[in-house]
Design an enzyme around this catalytic site. Sequence first.
Site, PDB file in Angstrom:
ATOM      1  N   SER A 163       2.305  -1.547   5.292  1.00 52.54           N
ATOM      2  CA  SER A 163       2.470  -2.992   5.101  1.00 52.54           C
ATOM      3  C   SER A 163       3.391  -3.222   3.914  1.00 52.54           C
ATOM      4  O   SER A 163       3.437  -2.413   2.979  1.00 52.54           O
ATOM      5  CB  SER A 163       1.118  -3.655   4.820  1.00 52.54           C
ATOM      6  OG  SER A 163       1.290  -5.007   4.417  1.00 52.54           O
ATOM      7  N   TYR A 177      -6.817  -3.702   0.496  1.00 53.01           N
ATOM      8  CA  TYR A 177      -5.801  -3.618   1.548  1.00 53.01           C
ATOM      9  C   TYR A 177      -4.461  -3.160   0.977  1.00 53.01           C
ATOM     10  O   TYR A 177      -3.842  -2.221   1.494  1.00 53.01           O
ATOM     11  CB  TYR A 177      -5.649  -4.973   2.234  1.00 53.01           C
ATOM     12  CG  TYR A 177      -4.629  -4.981   3.346  1.00 53.01           C
ATOM     13  CD1 TYR A 177      -4.937  -4.453   4.596  1.00 53.01           C
ATOM     14  CD2 TYR A 177      -3.351  -5.501   3.147  1.00 53.01           C
ATOM     15  CE1 TYR A 177      -4.003  -4.446   5.626  1.00 53.01           C
ATOM     16  CE2 TYR A 177      -2.416  -5.504   4.166  1.00 53.01           C
ATOM     17  CZ  TYR A 177      -2.742  -4.973   5.398  1.00 53.01           C
ATOM     18  OH  TYR A 177      -1.814  -4.957   6.410  1.00 53.01           O
TER      19      TYR A 177
END
Length: 271
Positions: A163, A177
């Site tokens: 990401s 995350y």
Amino acid sequence: MRPAGSRVAPGEEVPLDDLFSVEGKSVLVTGGSRGIGLMIARGFAERGARVYVSSRNAEACDTVAGELSKAGNCFSLPADLSTQDGVLGLAREMSEREPALDVLVNNAGANWGEPYEQFPESGWDKVMTLNVKSIFFLTRELTPALRNAASPDSPSRVINIGSIDGLKVPGLETYAYSASKAAVHHLTRVLAGKLAPDDITVNAIAPGPFESKMMAATLAAAGDAIARTNPRKRIGVPDDMAGVAVFLASKASAYITGAVIPVDGGISTTL
């Protein structure tokens, strides 16, 4: 079209269709029943690959496999990769179905957002286990199958989904995350070095904003603003994700390993 994995003579030009072909390749996509995983699975199925989609929701897996089978060959392999038993079970079943695996796409993941002062240990552990630990162990367990499909001219591929939150500081309080995705990017480089002698390449895609369940609430609240501030002035679409995944599985990328490719319209590279 040239047979998959066939040798190219020195100086011989590879036809463009062959250069980007994934026809006949066996592909496993974890988290393949929705979002980015579904975009990738559909891209492979529509281009002639033999695709296996996995997610913990068996019904969703079966539905997606049935839908994608209208465009190509797609099969359902449900598994809960948040547990070691689930990882080992998926690797065992996949190896039985495809003793020689061409492409492994490690996409299954989780997110957790909560203020710094209240961020729970359970949320941290859930995200790290699924986003990082499962990638390592599933890749390790499927390495024999990846080796079986690999050759110097046609390496097998591992494609990890990271990401842009692992490349830059995110605006939201998603501590686990963003840390997990930075770990995915570095694990990609470590595994690339380890597996290169086995003719297995390992690369990562770092998506920006795409329409997915994980991004749904954020896009609903601020999608227009996110699109306006994106250098490309839009949110990612399925072809953006399918295109880079197919590239990383094709002959065109055979000399690339250990790379992390942002697919974000320029957010992480120009802003």
